[in-house]
Scaffold this active site. Structure first.
Site, PDB file in Angstrom:
ATOM      1  N   ARG A  57       0.687  -1.651  -0.429  1.00  0.00           N
ATOM      2  CA  ARG A  57      -0.050   0.292  -0.062  1.00  0.00           C
ATOM      3  C   ARG A  57       0.850   1.629   0.214  1.00  0.00           C
ATOM      4  NH1 ARG A  57      -5.235  -2.310   3.303  1.00  0.00           N
ATOM      5  NH2 ARG A  57      -6.004  -2.765   1.615  1.00  0.00           N
ATOM      6  N   GLY A  73      -9.560  -9.031  -0.547  1.00  0.00           N
ATOM      7  CA  GLY A  73      -8.295  -9.411  -0.397  1.00  0.00           C
ATOM      8  C   GLY A  73      -7.726 -11.025  -0.528  1.00  0.00           C
ATOM      9  N   LYS A  92     -20.219 -15.486   1.874  1.00  0.00           N
ATOM     10  CA  LYS A  92     -22.305 -15.489   2.660  1.00  0.00           C
ATOM     11  C   LYS A  92     -22.454 -14.480   1.032  1.00  0.00           C
ATOM     12  CE  LYS A  92     -21.771 -14.869   7.186  1.00  0.00           C
ATOM     13  NZ  LYS A  92     -21.477 -14.169   7.612  1.00  0.00           N
ATOM     14  N   GLY A 147     -14.113  -3.634   0.099  1.00  0.00           N
ATOM     15  CA  GLY A 147     -15.163  -3.348   0.336  1.00  0.00           C
ATOM     16  C   GLY A 147     -15.248  -1.953  -1.169  1.00  0.00           C
TER      17      GLY A 147
END
Ligand code: AMP
Length: 395
Positions: A35, A353, A197, A376
């Protein structure tokens, strides 16, 4: 949206919201500097223009001030990678920060302490945003990883820089590449969605029905869909409350012109453990007390063929419990198929990720058209949502 190249920053102090939220090891040292590296082009451009940089970021999820999450830990790596001395303001927007910002000279870097040490950051507080804004002349947002958050440093602050705000290189390229796949993708467009999920990716699935020609559903999510079709899934992961919804999605797909691809075979296990007994079975043969933990060899091949016959591929989420070797083959096969398709001219976009970790493990990270840094934030873009951090730059 203006981007960083629309301005020259000579003699200006530029507040750069970066995503320096790197993992630290037990000794508090940077365990993976990806990052920080991805933030360098933006920092360099400002310094090369003859400006100075006031860097802001969060690190982890501290509850108030907590040394463990101090951005001090990244200073040695930041100094090494930029080749410059980096000043550090512990009080974020306090007297020390204001003095250091005022004294900053062209070519210098000042790093502010973890923004989340101040509870006003996550609240998107206007006073905190103004205090930050007063430190600099321009605002550049390069933190794609937090662009889906309406925090003080990612969204609120932008209003204090009319005509003097821009997207950094990383944020701009994330947006460009995700839009390229999502809005301008050459057909056939294929999406592969995996992970645990359905609930966390429902919005994505629904939006992708409008954007893709083929949608493969793998990982733990597949079993809720299988159950919706009336097949036995044993003790596999199922979200009972979403079985109806899954049925609706399967019914709706043909109207939308999207073919939904579900696994045709699975690697099943007698318990949820890395050393469980395993078997390979067709999709309609999962015994009552077994559970599916990966896609089987036939599905791997089918998905690889589909990927290679696509012009655009979007991938997010593992095909199985890839953290455990016996259930990693499906995810690895997808990673490799994407790399091979890229070489054949397919535009491939991967993110999340787990998918990024799998690409690294398969050694193909550099052979994908674009690997998103934002888990996200990427999902929210795939959902068709407007991200607060991006909207604030456009206003
Ligand atoms: P997510 O955070 O929703 O993207 O889910 C990622 C997690 O899903 C990974 O940690 C995988 O181990 C897990 N996962 C993938 N496939 C399965 C499966 N068949 N059963 C249980 N967990 C799974």
């Amino acid at each position: 949206m203006k981007t960083i190249d629309d301005f020259n920053y000579k003699n200006a102090k530029v507040l750069v919201r970066a995503d320096l939220n790197v993992p630290l090891d037990d000794l508090g040292q940077v365990a993976d500097d990806t990052r920080i590296r991805r933030s360098l082009p933006t920092i360099e451009k400002i310094l090369n223009d003859g400006g100075s940089v006031i860097l802001m970021s969060h690190l982890g999820r501290p509850k108030g001030r907590d040394e463990k999450y101090s951005l001090k830990h990244i200073l040695p790596v930041l100094e090494k990678l930029t080749g410059r001395t980096v000043r550090f303001a512990e009080d974020i927007t306090g007297p020390q920060a204001r003095r250091m910002a005022a004294e900053l000279k062209p070519g210098e870097i000042l790093l502010l302490e973890n923004l989340r040490f101040d509870p006003r950051e996550k609240k998107g507080d206007e006073t905190f945003a103004r205090e930050l804004a007063e430190l600099g002349d321009y605002y550049v947002n390069d933190a794609f990883g937090t662009a889906h958050r309406a925090h003080a440093s990612t969204a609120t602050i932008a209003k204090f820089f009319p005509g003097k705000k821009a997207a950094g290189y990383l944020l701009a390229s994330e947006v460009k590449n995700i839009k390229k796949a999502l809005e301008e993708g050459q057909p056939p467009v294929t999406a592969i969605l995996g992970g645990a999920k359905v609930s966390s990716k429902l919005g994505v699935i629904e939006n992708l029905l409008d954007k893709t020609d083929r949608l493969a559903i793998v990982g733990g999510m597949a079993y809720t869909f299988l159950k919706a079709l009336g097949y036995p899934v044993g003790r596999s992961l199922v979200e009972e409350d979403l079985v109806e919804k899954a049925k609706e999605i399967l019914d709706k797909a043909p109207e939308k012109g999207t073919v939904i691809i579900l696994p045709s075979d699975f690697v099943i296990a007698d318990r949820f453990a890395p050393d469980a007994e395993t078997r390979i079975v067709p999709f309609d043969r999962i015994p009552d007390d077994w559970m599916g933990l990966d896609i089987g060899p036939e599905t791997r091949q089918r998905i690889a063929d589909i990927v290679k016959s696509s012009k655009t591929v979007i991938w997010n989420g593992p095909a199985g419990v890839f953290e455990w070797e016996p259930f990693a083959a499906g995810t690895m096969a997808i990673a490799k198929a994407l790399a091979e398709a890229t070489e054949g001219g397919t535009f491939t976009l991967a993110g999340g990720g787990d998918s990024v970790a799998a690409l690294k493990k398969a050694g193909v990270e550099d052979r994908i058209s674009y690997v998103s840094t934002g888990g996200g934030a990427m999902l929210e873009m795939l959902e068709g949502k407007e991200l607060p951090g991006i909207k604030a730059l456009e206003e």
